[in-house]
Write a protein that holds these residues in place. Structure first.
Motif, mmCIF file in Angstrom:
data_model
loop_
_atom_site.group_PDB
_atom_site.id
_atom_site.type_symbol
_atom_site.label_atom_id
_atom_site.label_comp_id
_atom_site.label_asym_id
_atom_site.label_seq_id
_atom_site.Cartn_x
_atom_site.Cartn_y
_atom_site.Cartn_z
ATOM 1 N N TYR A 170 0.929 -1.104 -0.120
ATOM 2 C CA TYR A 170 0.014 0.091 0.038
ATOM 3 C C TYR A 170 0.797 1.318 -0.046
ATOM 4 O O TYR A 170 0.429 2.216 -0.488
ATOM 5 N N LEU A 171 2.175 0.996 0.648
ATOM 6 C CA LEU A 171 2.943 2.278 0.453
ATOM 7 C C LEU A 171 3.801 2.564 -0.550
ATOM 8 O O LEU A 171 4.157 3.619 -0.634
ATOM 9 N N ASP A 172 3.829 1.478 -1.435
ATOM 10 C CA ASP A 172 4.651 1.585 -2.817
ATOM 11 C C ASP A 172 3.994 2.601 -3.517
ATOM 12 O O ASP A 172 2.626 2.999 -3.660
ATOM 13 N N THR A 173 4.905 3.508 -4.549
ATOM 14 C CA THR A 173 4.285 4.283 -5.381
ATOM 15 C C THR A 173 3.588 3.714 -6.626
ATOM 16 O O THR A 173 2.746 4.337 -7.146
ATOM 17 N N SER A 174 3.833 2.368 -6.829
ATOM 18 C CA SER A 174 3.132 1.661 -7.760
ATOM 19 C C SER A 174 1.861 0.863 -7.285
ATOM 20 O O SER A 174 1.988 0.818 -5.994
ATOM 21 N N ASN A 175 0.936 0.836 -8.018
ATOM 22 C CA ASN A 175 -0.460 0.288 -7.416
ATOM 23 C C ASN A 175 -0.134 -1.224 -7.574
ATOM 24 O O ASN A 175 -0.251 -1.641 -8.701
ATOM 25 N N HIS A 176 -0.476 -1.804 -6.553
ATOM 26 C CA HIS A 176 -0.391 -3.453 -6.562
ATOM 27 C C HIS A 176 -1.642 -4.038 -6.458
ATOM 28 O O HIS A 176 -2.674 -3.557 -5.929
ATOM 29 N N HIS A 177 -1.749 -5.244 -7.079
ATOM 30 C CA HIS A 177 -3.031 -5.991 -6.623
ATOM 31 C C HIS A 177 -3.062 -6.671 -5.242
ATOM 32 O O HIS A 177 -2.449 -7.619 -5.152
ATOM 33 N N THR A 178 -3.880 -6.090 -4.459
ATOM 34 C CA THR A 178 -3.730 -6.506 -2.984
ATOM 35 C C THR A 178 -4.789 -7.229 -2.306
ATOM 36 O O THR A 178 -4.947 -7.507 -1.244
#
Length: 525
Positions: free
Chosen positions: A38-46
């Motif tokens: 959630y903190l990464d600048t990229s948007n991940h599938h969480t």
């Protein structure tokens, strides 16, 4: 056999002392490190978990064998048995959960004696395997004791046998997972465990609160889109009450197919679409249907396929979404439609089949600029009779627990969870308040108990959230722990919980113990 075990253990110890890690270790994300996504600048599938990732940290932090003893390293920094080489890694751990405590209601002494073991292994970056087994005996607080005796299960951990002359329970729990990732686009996972869909603490779509079940999951990722199809088999523990020939095969089984399409619309917004169909393995007369191969179709929204089979299988559809409001704050939500008729929804008459649920929440990290001080807030609401069906052979339930929320239906809930980590210290505080409508007796059905047939509903119209015996529930818990070994979350933990319900006494529950693993149990209901 005994000598073979000792020989394998000796080889692993020898390998751990002489081998150096050459490859990343494939491990599942746990509740403590998924925050980084959630903190990464990229948007991940969480949303869909368990999720695997490559852990390269150990490659750069090799243990200092010259200054620390073997015992010190194993207790504080390493797996019990490690074998690392350039082709594969193997990790074996002993997983204790020893607790003692006190519950004010009935002045009960509580305790838990769990001996667990795990093995994790990966071959290159394509294969990952894990297996867990736990043997348990325990005595629980009064409200959990009543729940266990009524449902004949320990929440999330399966069936029970009496222990200590019926004053405690004996139970066991196992899970396993085998994952194959041939390339960056495809993953195939076969498992015996739980799955979770959502970004919240609860899930109204598919939760991990229940006992293990077998499943097969296919996940494809292409650009910003991830698509998952999963087939699972569940168990209807109520069905043993049916006096049929099918009893010889144990409890009735039921099948489920789930599809989840997750689209990262932008670096901030993710929208996920979901559907599920549950169907019985056999009817109440014992006529076997088995796995319906028409549901092998991996395409989302199978309602048309269900209708083409001429069946009345239990279907749900839903949506999951998240939006990064600020760099360290994400809001999320869910919407589930069990049945939906537009005319009745906007008619305002409380039609019984307006079966919907919704969630809205947020996650905020490094609150007040304090590193690893995190806060989560969440609101959940579920209308009466949602997730229920004509019988337990087809409702949204497994092993006497909902596949969604532990409170079933006919409730609203608000909760807040704060966590803080500094070095090896961990603190967690939770407050949960809920209002729901209970049933005055086993025959009356106001829509809270999803194991009751919706054909026993009190009326067709005038159904509202909280109908029935109006019940308020307040649950507050504080936990402090010192993490002895972060590899498998071995920790010394003290917990104090307060539970107040309008239909009972206020209970104060204290526990202290040596605990391990990243398992989550949901006793806040």
């Amino acid at each position: 056999m005994k000598y073979l075990v000792w020989m394998v253990a000796g080889l692993l110890l020898f390998g751990a002392a002489n081998a150096q890690e050459k490859l990343p270790v494939i491990v599942p994300y746990n509740t403590q490190n998924i925050r980084e996504l959630y903190l990464d600048t990229s948007n991940h599938h969480t949303a869909f978990t368990p999720k695997l990732h490559e852990d390269t940290s150990a490659m750069y932090t090799q243990p200092d064998t010259t200054k620390r003893s073997w015992f010190h390293r194993k207790l504080f920094n390493e797996h019990l048995l490690e074998y690392r080489n350039k082709e594969y890694n193997v990790f074996i751990d002993f997983l204790p959960d020893f607790q003692i405590g006190k519950s004010r209601n009935g002045s009960r002494s509580t305790w838990l004696n769990t001996r667990g073991a795990s093995i994790q292994a990966n071959v290159g970056t394509k294969f990952y395997f894990e297996s867990y087994f736990f043997e348990n005996q325990g005595k629980f607080p009064e409200y959990l004791d009543q729940y266990i005796r009524k449902n004949q299960i320990v929440p999330g951990q399966g069936g029970i046998k009496d222990y200590s002359e019926g004053k405690a329970f004996d139970f066991n729990y196992a899970s396993a997972l085998l994952s194959y990732t041939p390339n960056k686009y495809i993953n195939i996972t076969a498992g015996y465990g739980q799955n979770f869909i959502g970004d919240g603490y609860r899930s109204l779509i598919l939760s991990d609160i229940q006992f293990s079940y077998p499943y097969l999951k296919l996940t494809g990722t292409l650009g910003n889109v991830q698509y998952t199809a999963m087939w699972a088999q569940f168990m209807d523990k109520h069905s043993k009450n049916f006096a049929t020939a099918y009893d010889d095969l144990g409890y009735y089984k039921k099948w489920g197919v789930f599809h989840f399409l997750d689209w990262n619309v932008s670096k901030r917004l993710t929208i996920g679409l979901f559907d599920a169909v549950i169907w019985p393995d056999a009817d109440s007369s014992g006529r076997k249907r088995g796995f319906d191969w028409s549901y092998m179709n991996p395409i989302i929204f199978l309602r048309s396929a269900e209708f083409s089979e001429g069946s009345s299988d239990n279907a749900l559809i839903g949506m999951n979404a998240k939006f990064k409001l600020f760099p360290k704050t994400t809001i999320y939500g869910q919407l589930v439609l069990d049945e939906f008729k537009l005319k009745e929804v906007f008619g305002g008459k409380g039609w019984w089949a307006n079966k919907q649920s919704a969630q809205l929440g947020f996650r905020s990290f490094d609150l007040f600029k304090v590193n690893k001080l995190d806060l989560q807030g969440e609101f959940n609401v579920v209308r009466p009779y949602t997730y229920s069906y004509k019988s337990t052979m087809i409702n949204y339930e497994h092993y006497n627990q909902s596949l969604a929320h532990p409170l079933g239906a006919n409730f609203w809930e608000v909760l807040g969870i704060a966590t803080y980590r500094i070095k090896r210290w961990y603190g967690r505080g939770e407050i949960m308040y809920s209002k729901y409508g209970d049933d005055p007796n086993s025959e009356t059905n106001y829509g809270h108990d999803i194991s009751k047939s919706y054909n026993t509903r009190v009326s067709d119209y005038g159904n509202w959230i909280g109908q029935g015996v109006k019940t308020s529930l307040l649950y507050v818990q504080g936990t402090v722990a010192y993490v002895v070994n972060p590899k498998y979350n071995l920790r010394l933990e003290a917990s104090l919980a307060s539970r107040k319900i309008t239909t009972g006494n206020t209970d104060l529950i204290f526990s202290f113990g040596l605990r391990s693993t990243f398992r989550r149990f949901y006793y806040d209901f």
